[in-house]
Design a protein around this motif. Structure first.
Motif: not given
Length: 176
Positions: A103-104, A110-111, A116-118
């Motif tokens: 919920s943050d 960050q996720l 995207r990095l993943y």
């Protein structure tokens, strides 16, 4: 030409002429097989695929028969055994595919960045795996060329040795 140059008392071909003819036959056959070996050595993964029967014969049976070794592989009873790598990458992929609910907004950002990095890392990994597969196929062709080359060496050596011995034993012996 050798038969015409050497003095002969009969109509038979001199033994040296037979020997030179045999050597010319072996040299001609070795040139043909050199072309075959070079053709196998320089095959690319994009243009040629090795059939399962050819893999079985050239990459398993014949290397085992000729006692040839290959890095990353071992031969046991005519079978080729591959050294396995761990599946760490697959375990990480399964964990990253799981959805994490938050919920943050900072955690969500960050996720999203991590996702995207993943995806970028996944694309790069797929390219590396494709390149590794192409390299493995080309290495298989090069090893098959080495096996054919070794087989030709053994066959030609046996042929020359047996023919020379047969020629020596067929020569007339003069007892003094």
């Amino acid at each position: 030409m050798v038969g015409e140059m050497t003095p002969s008392t009969s109509e038979s071909v001199p033994l040296i002429g037979v020997f030179f003819s045999c050597c010319m036959l072996v040299v001609s056959a070795s040139v043909v097989f050199t072309v075959v070996v070079l053709n196998l050595h320089f095959r690319a993964a994009d243009t040629h695929i090795m059939s399962p029967l050819l893999k079985k014969v050239l990459l398993e049976w014949m290397p085992w028969l000729f006692m040839m070794s290959r890095p990353g592989y071992r031969f046991s009873r005519g079978k080729c055994l591959v050294d396995k790598r761990d599946n760490f990458v697959r375990i990480v992929e399964k964990r990253l595919d799981q959805k994490i609910i938050s919920s943050d907004p900072a955690t969500d950002a960050q996720l999203i960045l991590l996702h995207r990095l993943y995806t970028e890392l996944d694309e790069i990994t797929k390219r590396f795996l494709e390149e590794d597969e192409k390299e493995r196929i080309e290495t298989d062709w090069k090893f098959a060329a080495m096996v054919v080359d070794r087989a030709c060496l053994i066959i030609f050596t046996l042929f020359i040795t047996l023919f020379t011995c047969a020629l020596m034993f067929s020569a007339p012996h003069i007892m003094a």
